[in-house]
Design a protein around this motif. Structure first.
Motif, PDB file in Angstrom:
ATOM      1  N   ALA A 139     -17.819  -8.304  24.105  1.00 21.02           N
ATOM      2  CA  ALA A 139     -16.439  -7.978  24.592  1.00 21.02           C
ATOM      3  C   ALA A 139     -16.231  -6.971  25.365  1.00 21.02           C
ATOM      4  N   ALA A 140     -16.886  -5.713  25.055  1.00 23.02           N
ATOM      5  CA  ALA A 140     -16.761  -4.565  25.867  1.00 23.02           C
ATOM      6  C   ALA A 140     -17.324  -4.702  27.272  1.00 23.02           C
ATOM      7  N   GLY A 141     -18.739  -5.331  27.438  1.00 23.48           N
ATOM      8  CA  GLY A 141     -19.260  -5.438  28.836  1.00 23.48           C
ATOM      9  C   GLY A 141     -18.547  -6.456  29.578  1.00 23.48           C
ATOM     10  N   THR A 142     -18.014  -7.374  28.921  1.00 21.20           N
ATOM     11  CA  THR A 142     -17.244  -8.421  29.624  1.00 21.20           C
ATOM     12  C   THR A 142     -15.914  -7.900  30.173  1.00 21.20           C
ATOM     13  N   ILE A 143     -15.307  -7.300  29.419  1.00 24.28           N
ATOM     14  CA  ILE A 143     -13.783  -6.325  29.935  1.00 24.28           C
ATOM     15  C   ILE A 143     -14.168  -5.930  31.086  1.00 24.28           C
ATOM     16  N   GLN A 144     -15.136  -4.819  30.966  1.00 23.66           N
ATOM     17  CA  GLN A 144     -15.602  -4.016  32.070  1.00 23.66           C
ATOM     18  C   GLN A 144     -15.806  -4.709  33.418  1.00 23.66           C
ATOM     19  N   SER A 145     -16.576  -5.838  33.210  1.00 25.45           N
ATOM     20  CA  SER A 145     -16.921  -6.501  34.499  1.00 25.45           C
ATOM     21  C   SER A 145     -15.780  -7.197  35.023  1.00 25.45           C
ATOM     22  N   LEU A 146     -14.723  -7.705  34.189  1.00 25.73           N
ATOM     23  CA  LEU A 146     -13.540  -8.352  34.534  1.00 25.73           C
ATOM     24  C   LEU A 146     -12.676  -7.688  35.072  1.00 25.73           C
ATOM     25  N   PRO A 192      -7.074 -11.247  40.364  1.00 24.59           N
ATOM     26  CA  PRO A 192      -6.055 -10.961  39.574  1.00 24.59           C
ATOM     27  C   PRO A 192      -6.127 -11.570  38.212  1.00 24.59           C
ATOM     28  N   ALA A 193      -6.465 -12.858  38.242  1.00 20.89           N
ATOM     29  CA  ALA A 193      -6.369 -13.501  36.928  1.00 20.89           C
ATOM     30  C   ALA A 193      -7.391 -13.098  36.108  1.00 20.89           C
ATOM     31  N   MET A 194      -8.422 -12.701  36.561  1.00 18.76           N
ATOM     32  CA  MET A 194      -9.650 -12.093  35.783  1.00 18.76           C
ATOM     33  C   MET A 194      -9.202 -10.781  35.280  1.00 18.76           C
ATOM     34  N   ARG A 195      -8.632 -10.024  36.036  1.00 18.51           N
ATOM     35  CA  ARG A 195      -8.073  -8.757  35.464  1.00 18.51           C
ATOM     36  C   ARG A 195      -7.088  -8.693  34.328  1.00 18.51           C
ATOM     37  N   VAL A 196      -6.160  -9.881  34.487  1.00 20.87           N
ATOM     38  CA  VAL A 196      -5.536  -9.962  33.366  1.00 20.87           C
ATOM     39  C   VAL A 196      -6.040 -10.484  32.265  1.00 20.87           C
TER      40      VAL A 196
END
Length: 131
Positions: free
Chosen positions: A83-90, A96-100
């Motif tokens: 989760a943490a690594g994926t959140i950072q890359s997103l 914008p959809a990926m940041r959401v």
């Protein structure tokens, strides 16, 4: 009632084959419009998280439409320890959809929601700021 299919008379239909015996097949099934197929694919990916992570990362590097990319990113982030690594890359993604999705994933996984919000509070996209 439920509408099962709308098509011109005489048109042939087929059910696409879905291979859920391998992580690669389950990753491919995430592109299905059928919610049940996607749910079964996510369940299958959770059974082999290391193999699933490799396949999901590989699929994310390939060009695909935004909805499928979002599903792939979500599936990767929901795997144990990812989760943490994926959140950072997103959060660094151009779309914008990926940041959401990064913010939603942080909330869902009880990650560093405040840190994500602080970074995305001044985002140029109104959708991200609204989220």
């Amino acid at each position: 009632g439920r509408i099962y299919r709308v098509a011109p008379k005489g048109s042939k239909w087929s059910v696409p084959a879905v291979d859920l015996t391998t992580p690669a097949g389950a990753v491919a099934a995430l592109a299905s419009p059928n919610l049940c197929t996607r749910a079964i694919a996510l369940d299958r990916l959770a059974k082999e998280p290391e193999a699933a992570a490799a396949q999901l990362e590989k699929a994310l590097r390939l060009p695909t439409d935004d909805r499928v990319a979002a599903r792939l990113a979500w599936a990767l982030g929901m795997l144990p320890g990812r989760a943490a690594g994926t959140i950072q890359s997103l959060m660094a993604a151009n779309e914008p959809a990926m940041r959401v999705i990064a913010l939603r994933m942080a909330k869902r996984t009880k990650g560093d929601v405040l840190g994500v919000v602080e970074k995305l509070a001044a985002d140029p996209s109104p959708a991200v700021r609204r989220e």
